[in-house]
Scaffold this motif. Structure first.
Motif, short mmCIF file in Angstrom:
data_model
loop_
_atom_site.label_atom_id
_atom_site.label_comp_id
_atom_site.label_asym_id
_atom_site.label_seq_id
_atom_site.Cartn_x
_atom_site.Cartn_y
_atom_site.Cartn_z
N LYS A 72 -4.82 43.59 3.84
CA LYS A 72 -5.25 44.78 4.56
C LYS A 72 -4.46 46.01 4.10
CE LYS A 72 -6.04 44.61 9.00
NZ LYS A 72 -5.92 44.29 10.44
N ARG A 73 -3.17 45.85 3.94
CA ARG A 73 -2.33 46.97 3.50
C ARG A 73 -2.67 47.40 2.08
NH1 ARG A 73 3.79 45.75 5.68
NH2 ARG A 73 3.32 46.16 7.86
N THR A 74 -2.92 46.43 1.21
CA THR A 74 -3.25 46.75 -0.17
C THR A 74 -4.60 47.46 -0.25
OG1 THR A 74 -1.98 44.83 -0.91
CG2 THR A 74 -3.49 45.82 -2.49
N ILE A 75 -5.57 47.01 0.54
CA ILE A 75 -6.87 47.67 0.57
C ILE A 75 -6.71 49.13 1.03
CG2 ILE A 75 -9.11 47.74 1.76
CD1 ILE A 75 -9.01 44.62 1.69
N ALA A 76 -5.92 49.33 2.07
CA ALA A 76 -5.68 50.69 2.57
C ALA A 76 -4.99 51.53 1.51
CB ALA A 76 -4.84 50.64 3.84
N ARG A 77 -4.04 50.95 0.81
CA ARG A 77 -3.31 51.65 -0.25
C ARG A 77 -4.27 52.09 -1.36
NH1 ARG A 77 0.50 47.70 -1.39
NH2 ARG A 77 1.67 48.39 0.41
N VAL A 78 -5.16 51.18 -1.76
CA VAL A 78 -6.12 51.48 -2.83
C VAL A 78 -7.07 52.58 -2.38
CG1 VAL A 78 -8.07 50.54 -4.13
CG2 VAL A 78 -5.97 49.21 -3.92
N LYS A 79 -7.58 52.50 -1.15
CA LYS A 79 -8.49 53.51 -0.65
C LYS A 79 -7.82 54.88 -0.58
CE LYS A 79 -11.68 50.71 2.05
NZ LYS A 79 -12.23 50.46 3.40
N THR A 80 -6.57 54.91 -0.18
CA THR A 80 -5.82 56.16 -0.11
C THR A 80 -5.70 56.80 -1.48
OG1 THR A 80 -4.57 55.39 1.80
CG2 THR A 80 -3.61 57.20 0.53
N ILE A 81 -5.38 56.01 -2.47
CA ILE A 81 -5.22 56.53 -3.83
C ILE A 81 -6.56 56.99 -4.39
CG2 ILE A 81 -4.58 55.91 -6.19
CD1 ILE A 81 -2.32 54.20 -4.89
N ILE A 82 -7.64 56.27 -4.06
CA ILE A 82 -8.97 56.71 -4.49
C ILE A 82 -9.28 58.09 -3.90
CG2 ILE A 82 -11.45 56.28 -4.20
CD1 ILE A 82 -10.82 53.29 -4.53
N ASN A 83 -8.98 58.27 -2.62
CA ASN A 83 -9.21 59.57 -1.99
C ASN A 83 -8.37 60.67 -2.62
OD1 ASN A 83 -11.17 58.72 -0.16
ND2 ASN A 83 -9.64 58.17 1.38
N LYS A 94 -7.29 60.78 -5.72
CA LYS A 94 -7.84 61.07 -7.04
C LYS A 94 -9.13 61.88 -6.94
CE LYS A 94 -5.76 57.51 -9.80
NZ LYS A 94 -5.83 57.18 -11.21
N ASN A 95 -9.94 61.59 -5.92
CA ASN A 95 -11.18 62.35 -5.73
C ASN A 95 -10.90 63.81 -5.35
OD1 ASN A 95 -12.90 60.25 -6.37
ND2 ASN A 95 -13.08 59.55 -4.25
N LYS A 96 -9.86 64.04 -4.58
CA LYS A 96 -9.50 65.41 -4.19
C LYS A 96 -8.95 66.20 -5.37
CE LYS A 96 -8.79 64.59 0.69
NZ LYS A 96 -7.85 64.62 1.81
N GLU A 97 -8.30 65.52 -6.31
CA GLU A 97 -7.77 66.20 -7.49
C GLU A 97 -8.89 66.75 -8.37
OE1 GLU A 97 -5.34 63.46 -9.60
OE2 GLU A 97 -3.74 63.49 -8.12
N ASN A 98 -10.00 66.02 -8.44
CA ASN A 98 -11.10 66.43 -9.31
C ASN A 98 -12.02 67.36 -8.63
OD1 ASN A 98 -10.10 64.78 -11.29
ND2 ASN A 98 -11.33 63.05 -10.66
#
Length: 68
Positions: A51-62, A64-68
């Motif tokens: 659960k923590r790893t999934i949350a971590r991955v989703k956070t990083i995806i968000n 990266k999306n905000k950077e672009n």
């Protein structure tokens, strides 16, 4: 499943991160369904870490999306 750290995830490409997220969610779903069928959790620590790893991955995806 290997525990992914934020640094490792940030070094991946966006496609690779998406694939990893799908893998993690599938593994989480299978662990939850096994636990529900048996009525007892085999390894609650693993479920918590997934659960923590999934949350971590989703956070990083968000991020990266905000950077672009």
């Amino acid at each position: 499943m290997v525990i992914l750290r934020s640094k490792e995830i940030r070094e991946m490409g966006m496609e690779e991160i998406q694939k990893k997220l799908v893998e993690l969610q599938a593994e989480y779903a299978s662990n939850i369904s096994k636990s529900a069928a048996a009525g007892i959790y085999e390894n609650p620590g693993k479920i918590k870490e997934l659960k923590r790893t999934i949350a971590r991955v989703k956070t990083i995806i968000n991020e990266k999306n905000k950077e672009n």
